[in-house]
Write an enzyme that holds these catalytic residues in place. Structure first.
Site, PDB file in Angstrom:
ATOM      1  N   CYS A  98       0.808  -1.226   0.000  1.00 10.81           N
ATOM      2  CA  CYS A  98       0.000   0.000   0.000  1.00 10.81           C
ATOM      3  C   CYS A  98       0.839   1.274   0.000  1.00 10.81           C
ATOM      4  O   CYS A  98       0.292   2.376  -0.090  1.00 10.81           O
ATOM      5  CB  CYS A  98      -0.931  -0.005   1.201  1.00 10.81           C
ATOM      6  N   HIS A 152      -2.697   8.102   5.670  1.00  9.63           N
ATOM      7  CA  HIS A 152      -2.964   6.801   5.054  1.00  9.63           C
ATOM      8  C   HIS A 152      -4.404   6.410   5.352  1.00  9.63           C
ATOM      9  O   HIS A 152      -5.112   5.939   4.476  1.00  9.63           O
ATOM     10  CB  HIS A 152      -1.966   5.764   5.590  1.00  9.63           C
ATOM     11  N   GLU A 184      -1.423   5.565  13.327  1.00  9.38           N
ATOM     12  CA  GLU A 184      -1.027   6.711  12.505  1.00  9.38           C
ATOM     13  C   GLU A 184      -1.264   8.021  13.257  1.00  9.38           C
ATOM     14  O   GLU A 184      -0.477   8.959  13.123  1.00  9.38           O
ATOM     15  CB  GLU A 184      -1.770   6.714  11.167  1.00  9.38           C
ATOM     16  N   LYS A 222      -9.311   8.103   1.369  1.00  8.75           N
ATOM     17  CA  LYS A 222      -9.902   6.768   1.303  1.00  8.75           C
ATOM     18  C   LYS A 222     -11.346   6.749   1.800  1.00  8.75           C
ATOM     19  O   LYS A 222     -12.079   5.796   1.526  1.00  8.75           O
ATOM     20  CB  LYS A 222      -9.060   5.772   2.100  1.00  8.75           C
ATOM     21  N   HIS A 247      -9.619   2.057  -0.556  1.00 12.24           N
ATOM     22  CA  HIS A 247      -8.171   1.869  -0.525  1.00 12.24           C
ATOM     23  C   HIS A 247      -7.699   1.325  -1.861  1.00 12.24           C
ATOM     24  O   HIS A 247      -7.980   0.180  -2.208  1.00 12.24           O
ATOM     25  CB  HIS A 247      -7.810   0.919   0.609  1.00 12.24           C
ATOM     26  N   PHE A 299       1.754  -3.206   4.087  1.00 11.46           N
ATOM     27  CA  PHE A 299       2.039  -4.499   4.713  1.00 11.46           C
ATOM     28  C   PHE A 299       3.530  -4.795   4.567  1.00 11.46           C
ATOM     29  O   PHE A 299       4.125  -4.551   3.518  1.00 11.46           O
ATOM     30  CB  PHE A 299       1.246  -5.613   4.025  1.00 11.46           C
TER      31      PHE A 299
END
Length: 413
Positions: free
Chosen positions: A163, A302, A313, A334, A339, A398
């Site tokens: 991502c 994010h 975050e 998002k 996403h 990830f």
């Protein structure tokens, strides 16, 4: 001596618009592009919603033969690159093609091709496999096809960091120009993974929202958030050295000032719980730009709408910006487009550039119920008209990959 790098073109294929202007106006209006998946039967699936690109016809961007030799993620990339190059006014007949490069990534690549051809092999045997399967599915073909379509012969790379792919791709393009490897780079990310195995795989990780209400599915920083919504699309920008852009009289949208990249070295899916890795990426980007935390006006987070990401975050932003974290606007694109995995960073970087150009920070759509642990200003309720001089865009992938870009209003020095 590092060269200054500016943004001169942008292109987007998104669930809320297949060009930058439509995408941006949709963000300003708080338009949510999430709905029931209509490309396969979701009866047996836990997650039934996605943010799909609508009314996309690849033949509007390339000839039919080229389109047939590309999977959807490559088609999106070429379409967005076409818009970005036209927006920038790049005339390849006047450029040294070996000084114009590409840095476009995809987190997964042609997942649909893999799934489709595997099913065919099981049912009909290996002799029936499409001979183009490999070049259709491999993730570097978004970058490769852009180079082929537009005659770009310079450095051509494909960063894959889940991502964080789109953000790393732009960051590595930035470095390539700073240190003289290219004068122009086409950079960003593309993704098309709304397929049965894609949805089932992320759902098995319990990463996807199981909500069936499009307005309460992707709700970053909301107390009731329970997973992300899969999106698709592409976000591509044209970056140039300042000297090159000025020499050809290009319109300059903004300056890309800093890039930070770190690894949590912690867990395959969860960010570091104290936010330290993401915080360090932000700190590095700010320092790279020669700025301080107090210079940051806006953070495009994010913001996936998973419990862990949004909490950690938030901690990262506080670690990186200190008390100033409470003074900045933080939002999540998002919330409207889901996403986009490897494309997320590219599209969200465009949102930052448009925020600077337009003096507007869009709402975090769907954010209704405050989470006491997420206590920053997430632009709840409606967007805010404000002067944005400096924005940072975060992407976390990830594997612990963290990437931050700092973009600021262009000022001649």
């Amino acid at each position: 001596m590092k060269r200054r790098v500016v943004v001169t073109g942008m292109g987007a294929i998104t669930p809320i618009g297949n060009d930058v202007e439509t995408f941006w106006n949709s963000l300003k209006n708080g338009t949510v592009g999430i709905g029931p998946i209509d490309t396969f039967d979701t009866t047996d699936f836990k997650a039934k919603l996605a943010a799909q690109v609508k009314n996309f016809d690849p033949k509007q961007y390339m000839d039919n033969k080229a389109a047939r030799r590309m999977e959807r993620f490559s088609q999106f990339a070429v379409a967005a690159a076409k818009e970005a190059l036209e927006d920038a006014g790049i005339d390849m007949t006047k450029e040294d093609p070996y000084r114009v490069g590409v840095s476009v990534g995809s987190g997964i690549g042609g997942l649909d091709a893999i799934e489709r051809e595997t099913k065919k092999m099981i049912e009909k045997g290996p002799s029936r496999i499409n001979p183009l399967l490999v070049p259709l599915m491999i993730s570097n073909m978004a970058a490769g096809n852009i180079g082929i379509q537009f005659g770009l012969k310079g450095k051509n790379i494909n960063v894959v960091t889940a991502c964080a792919t789109g953000t790393h791709s732009i960051g590595e393009a930035f470095r390539s120009i700073q240190y003289g490897e290219a004068d122009v780079m086409v950079a960003g990310g593309s993704e098309a993974s709304i397929t049965p195995i894609g949805i089932a795989g992320f759902a098995a990780l319990t990463a996807l929202s199981t909500s069936e209400d499009p307005k309460r599915a992707s709700i970053p920083f909301d107390k009731e958030r329970n997973g992300f919504v899969m999106g698709e699309g592409a976000g591509i920008v044209v970056l140039e050295s300042l000297e090159h852009a000025q020499a050809r009289g290009a319109k300059i949208y903004a300056e890309l000032g800093g890039y930070g990249a770190t690894c949590d070295a912690y867990h395959i899916t969860s960010p570091a719980e104290d936010g330290s890795g993401a915080a360090k990426a932000m700190e590095v980007a700010i320092a790279d730009a020669g700025l301080t935390p107090a210079d940051v006006d806006y953070v495009n987070a994010h913001g996936t709408s998973t419990h862990h990401n949004d909490l950690f975050e938030t901690k990262a932003i506080k670690l990186a910006l200190g008390e100033h974290a409470y003074e900045v606007k933080v939002n999540s694109t998002k919330s409207m487009i889901g996403h986009l995995l490897g494309a997320a960073g590219g599209v969200e970087f465009i949102a930052c550039v448009k925020s600077i150009e337009d003096g507007f920070v869009h709402v975090t759509a769907g954010l209704e119920k405050d989470d006491e642990e997420c206590d920053l200003d997430y632009v709840k309720g409606q967007g805010v008209a404000m002067d944005v001089n400096c924005a940072i865009s975060n992407s976390l992938g990830f594997g612990g990959h963290n990437a931050t870009l700092l973009v600021r209003k262009f000022v001649e020095e």
